[in-house]
Design a protein around this motif. Sequence first.
Motif, PDB file in Angstrom:
ATOM      1  N   GLU A  33      11.261  38.791  31.040  1.00  0.00           N
ATOM      2  CA  GLU A  33      11.798  39.238  32.335  1.00  0.00           C
ATOM      3  C   GLU A  33      13.273  39.610  32.218  1.00  0.00           C
ATOM      4  O   GLU A  33      14.133  39.073  32.929  1.00  0.00           O
ATOM      5  CB  GLU A  33      11.564  38.187  33.425  1.00  0.00           C
ATOM      6  CG  GLU A  33      10.087  37.991  33.752  1.00  0.00           C
ATOM      7  CD  GLU A  33       9.852  37.268  35.068  1.00  0.00           C
ATOM      8  OE1 GLU A  33      10.731  37.297  35.950  1.00  0.00           O
ATOM      9  OE2 GLU A  33       8.767  36.671  35.209  1.00  0.00           O
ATOM     10  N   VAL A  34      13.533  40.553  31.336  1.00  0.00           N
ATOM     11  CA  VAL A  34      14.901  40.999  31.053  1.00  0.00           C
ATOM     12  C   VAL A  34      15.097  42.396  31.642  1.00  0.00           C
ATOM     13  O   VAL A  34      14.303  43.303  31.373  1.00  0.00           O
ATOM     14  CB  VAL A  34      15.164  41.028  29.536  1.00  0.00           C
ATOM     15  CG1 VAL A  34      16.619  41.381  29.258  1.00  0.00           C
ATOM     16  CG2 VAL A  34      14.795  39.697  28.901  1.00  0.00           C
ATOM     17  N   LEU A  75      24.359  35.675  34.703  1.00  0.00           N
ATOM     18  CA  LEU A  75      24.033  35.879  33.299  1.00  0.00           C
ATOM     19  C   LEU A  75      24.800  34.898  32.414  1.00  0.00           C
ATOM     20  O   LEU A  75      24.297  34.486  31.361  1.00  0.00           O
ATOM     21  CB  LEU A  75      24.340  37.324  32.895  1.00  0.00           C
ATOM     22  CG  LEU A  75      23.625  37.860  31.651  1.00  0.00           C
ATOM     23  CD1 LEU A  75      22.118  37.821  31.827  1.00  0.00           C
ATOM     24  CD2 LEU A  75      24.087  39.282  31.347  1.00  0.00           C
ATOM     25  N   ASP A  76      25.994  34.502  32.831  1.00  0.00           N
ATOM     26  CA  ASP A  76      26.758  33.506  32.066  1.00  0.00           C
ATOM     27  C   ASP A  76      26.013  32.173  32.015  1.00  0.00           C
ATOM     28  O   ASP A  76      26.066  31.462  31.006  1.00  0.00           O
ATOM     29  CB  ASP A  76      28.145  33.291  32.684  1.00  0.00           C
ATOM     30  CG  ASP A  76      29.136  34.365  32.269  1.00  0.00           C
ATOM     31  OD1 ASP A  76      28.998  34.900  31.161  1.00  0.00           O
ATOM     32  OD2 ASP A  76      30.034  34.673  33.067  1.00  0.00           O
ATOM     33  N   ARG A  77      25.326  31.840  33.081  1.00  0.00           N
ATOM     34  CA  ARG A  77      24.561  30.592  33.117  1.00  0.00           C
ATOM     35  C   ARG A  77      23.414  30.654  32.104  1.00  0.00           C
ATOM     36  O   ARG A  77      23.145  29.677  31.398  1.00  0.00           O
ATOM     37  CB  ARG A  77      24.046  30.357  34.541  1.00  0.00           C
ATOM     38  CG  ARG A  77      23.312  29.075  34.727  1.00  0.00           C
ATOM     39  CD  ARG A  77      23.189  28.708  36.207  1.00  0.00           C
ATOM     40  NE  ARG A  77      22.564  29.748  37.015  1.00  0.00           N
ATOM     41  CZ  ARG A  77      22.308  29.623  38.321  1.00  0.00           C
ATOM     42  NH1 ARG A  77      22.646  28.513  38.957  1.00  0.00           N
ATOM     43  NH2 ARG A  77      21.752  30.602  38.993  1.00  0.00           N
ATOM     44  N   ILE A  78      22.743  31.808  32.024  1.00  0.00           N
ATOM     45  CA  ILE A  78      21.682  31.989  31.025  1.00  0.00           C
ATOM     46  C   ILE A  78      22.266  31.867  29.619  1.00  0.00           C
ATOM     47  O   ILE A  78      21.697  31.188  28.747  1.00  0.00           O
ATOM     48  CB  ILE A  78      20.993  33.350  31.202  1.00  0.00           C
ATOM     49  CG1 ILE A  78      20.299  33.440  32.570  1.00  0.00           C
ATOM     50  CG2 ILE A  78      20.015  33.616  30.061  1.00  0.00           C
ATOM     51  CD1 ILE A  78      19.139  32.489  32.742  1.00  0.00           C
ATOM     52  N   ALA A  79      23.411  32.507  29.389  1.00  0.00           N
ATOM     53  CA  ALA A  79      24.061  32.422  28.076  1.00  0.00           C
ATOM     54  C   ALA A  79      24.405  30.979  27.730  1.00  0.00           C
ATOM     55  O   ALA A  79      24.265  30.554  26.572  1.00  0.00           O
ATOM     56  CB  ALA A  79      25.319  33.289  28.057  1.00  0.00           C
ATOM     57  N   GLY A  80      24.835  30.213  28.725  1.00  0.00           N
ATOM     58  CA  GLY A  80      25.167  28.814  28.483  1.00  0.00           C
ATOM     59  C   GLY A  80      23.962  27.985  28.069  1.00  0.00           C
ATOM     60  O   GLY A  80      24.069  27.122  27.191  1.00  0.00           O
ATOM     61  N   VAL A  81      22.810  28.242  28.682  1.00  0.00           N
ATOM     62  CA  VAL A  81      21.588  27.527  28.319  1.00  0.00           C
ATOM     63  C   VAL A  81      21.199  27.859  26.879  1.00  0.00           C
ATOM     64  O   VAL A  81      20.839  26.971  26.095  1.00  0.00           O
ATOM     65  CB  VAL A  81      20.445  27.882  29.285  1.00  0.00           C
ATOM     66  CG1 VAL A  81      19.130  27.305  28.800  1.00  0.00           C
ATOM     67  CG2 VAL A  81      20.760  27.383  30.691  1.00  0.00           C
ATOM     68  N   HIS A 123      13.963  35.390  34.288  1.00  0.00           N
ATOM     69  CA  HIS A 123      13.852  35.843  35.679  1.00  0.00           C
ATOM     70  C   HIS A 123      15.031  36.754  36.048  1.00  0.00           C
ATOM     71  O   HIS A 123      15.666  36.582  37.073  1.00  0.00           O
ATOM     72  CB  HIS A 123      13.765  34.637  36.618  1.00  0.00           C
ATOM     73  CG  HIS A 123      13.358  34.995  38.011  1.00  0.00           C
ATOM     74  ND1 HIS A 123      14.100  34.625  39.117  1.00  0.00           N
ATOM     75  CD2 HIS A 123      12.295  35.693  38.493  1.00  0.00           C
ATOM     76  CE1 HIS A 123      13.529  35.069  40.216  1.00  0.00           C
ATOM     77  NE2 HIS A 123      12.414  35.721  39.856  1.00  0.00           N
ATOM     78  N   HIS A 124      15.306  37.717  35.179  1.00  0.00           N
ATOM     79  CA  HIS A 124      16.441  38.654  35.295  1.00  0.00           C
ATOM     80  C   HIS A 124      17.743  37.947  35.683  1.00  0.00           C
ATOM     81  O   HIS A 124      18.600  38.502  36.382  1.00  0.00           O
ATOM     82  CB  HIS A 124      16.135  39.836  36.228  1.00  0.00           C
ATOM     83  CG  HIS A 124      15.843  39.497  37.659  1.00  0.00           C
ATOM     84  ND1 HIS A 124      14.568  39.267  38.127  1.00  0.00           N
ATOM     85  CD2 HIS A 124      16.661  39.354  38.741  1.00  0.00           C
ATOM     86  CE1 HIS A 124      14.623  38.993  39.426  1.00  0.00           C
ATOM     87  NE2 HIS A 124      15.894  39.048  39.813  1.00  0.00           N
ATOM     88  N   ALA A 125      17.909  36.709  35.181  1.00  0.00           N
ATOM     89  CA  ALA A 125      19.129  35.904  35.361  1.00  0.00           C
ATOM     90  C   ALA A 125      19.349  35.440  36.791  1.00  0.00           C
ATOM     91  O   ALA A 125      20.440  34.980  37.138  1.00  0.00           O
ATOM     92  CB  ALA A 125      20.371  36.641  34.857  1.00  0.00           C
ATOM     93  N   GLU A 126      18.319  35.513  37.627  1.00  0.00           N
ATOM     94  CA  GLU A 126      18.424  34.968  38.979  1.00  0.00           C
ATOM     95  C   GLU A 126      17.855  33.554  38.980  1.00  0.00           C
ATOM     96  O   GLU A 126      16.694  33.325  38.627  1.00  0.00           O
ATOM     97  CB  GLU A 126      17.660  35.822  39.987  1.00  0.00           C
ATOM     98  CG  GLU A 126      17.769  35.297  41.407  1.00  0.00           C
ATOM     99  CD  GLU A 126      16.970  36.114  42.406  1.00  0.00           C
ATOM    100  OE1 GLU A 126      16.377  35.501  43.317  1.00  0.00           O
ATOM    101  OE2 GLU A 126      16.925  37.355  42.257  1.00  0.00           O
ATOM    102  N   SER A 176      18.143  47.797  38.129  1.00  0.00           N
ATOM    103  CA  SER A 176      18.365  48.020  39.563  1.00  0.00           C
ATOM    104  C   SER A 176      19.562  47.197  40.023  1.00  0.00           C
ATOM    105  O   SER A 176      20.171  46.446  39.240  1.00  0.00           O
ATOM    106  CB  SER A 176      17.128  47.631  40.380  1.00  0.00           C
ATOM    107  OG  SER A 176      16.979  46.226  40.405  1.00  0.00           O
ATOM    108  N   GLY A 177      19.825  47.281  41.308  1.00  0.00           N
ATOM    109  CA  GLY A 177      20.911  46.512  41.879  1.00  0.00           C
ATOM    110  C   GLY A 177      20.674  45.020  41.836  1.00  0.00           C
ATOM    111  O   GLY A 177      21.632  44.242  41.930  1.00  0.00           O
ATOM    112  N   ARG A 178      19.410  44.589  41.676  1.00  0.00           N
ATOM    113  CA  ARG A 178      19.142  43.150  41.664  1.00  0.00           C
ATOM    114  C   ARG A 178      19.835  42.464  40.490  1.00  0.00           C
ATOM    115  O   ARG A 178      20.123  41.270  40.557  1.00  0.00           O
ATOM    116  CB  ARG A 178      17.640  42.874  41.613  1.00  0.00           C
ATOM    117  CG  ARG A 178      16.976  43.141  40.259  1.00  0.00           C
ATOM    118  CD  ARG A 178      15.508  42.807  40.261  1.00  0.00           C
ATOM    119  NE  ARG A 178      14.920  42.943  38.929  1.00  0.00           N
ATOM    120  CZ  ARG A 178      13.634  42.742  38.659  1.00  0.00           C
ATOM    121  NH1 ARG A 178      12.799  42.423  39.640  1.00  0.00           N
ATOM    122  NH2 ARG A 178      13.178  42.880  37.430  1.00  0.00           N
ATOM    123  N   SER A 179      20.072  43.223  39.408  1.00  0.00           N
ATOM    124  CA  SER A 179      20.801  42.679  38.253  1.00  0.00           C
ATOM    125  C   SER A 179      22.060  43.501  37.968  1.00  0.00           C
ATOM    126  O   SER A 179      22.558  43.517  36.852  1.00  0.00           O
ATOM    127  CB  SER A 179      19.889  42.648  37.022  1.00  0.00           C
ATOM    128  OG  SER A 179      19.231  43.883  36.833  1.00  0.00           O
TER     129      SER A 179
END
Length: 269
Positions: A65-66, A46-52, A35-38, A71-74
């Motif tokens: 969903e990468v 993005l660090d939270r995604i990396a941790g998982v 979910h684009h790291a949201e 855009s500014g959302r990521s």
Amino acid sequence: MTLALALAGILASLVPAASAEHGARVLATLSFNIHHAEGTDGVLDLDRIAGVIRASRADVVALQEVDRHYSGRSEWVDQAGELARRLDLHVVFGANIDRDPPAEGRPRVQYGTAILSRHPIVDWDNTYLYRSPGQEQRGLLHAELDVHGVPVHVYNTHLAASSALDRRHQTAEIVELIGDTRRAVLLGDINALPDAPEVATLSSALTDVWPVSGRGDGATYPAEDPDRRIDYVFTGPAVRPLVSRVQLTDPAASDHLPLFSRVLVSARG
């Protein structure tokens, strides 16, 4: 002594790898719609995604969903590249949305899927799948890995969210594209329940790992209270599921929970 024997028995039942076939490779896989790291808390992390991903200890990770300079959302970040750098993994990215940059000298605006791998990626390609008018472009990302000398073909997809017709076309195309590839692992967000016709198309050619090696309902969505199994791992005839689980490391990291599966890849093909 009794404890040691019990542990040995458990390990043997989970990973009958080396004894079952000389030279077989065990591969830990993870499918994760990020979910684009949201996260479910609305926080971009993005660090939270990396941790998982790190906690899963997966050898190969299929992400959906990468964003890549999207855009500014990521924050205009190359999320696939950043995750590969933070986790020290190889990476390929399939741009299913690919637009001109917002200004001269800026990178292209892209969105799609990615494959991260501990093993070298020796070849890769991304194929656009069927799209009816008004639907978002979807694709099949393919990477050939060198797993200690054994070629393994990993596929990653994210099928149409709002069109069963598109998904039926897309799954038929995926089966044709994978063809008779025996060392195949297909991961992804199929956006359909296990009894859907499009899932049956995939199951007719490949093995759905969850009924074979998972426990419970395998629900991955929505992350905070999952009641739907829409994320899958499928394997070809030379790949055997060993154990599968829904990973609960950090349910707030994305709106999907990751699906982990350890598989045994035949060295004989």
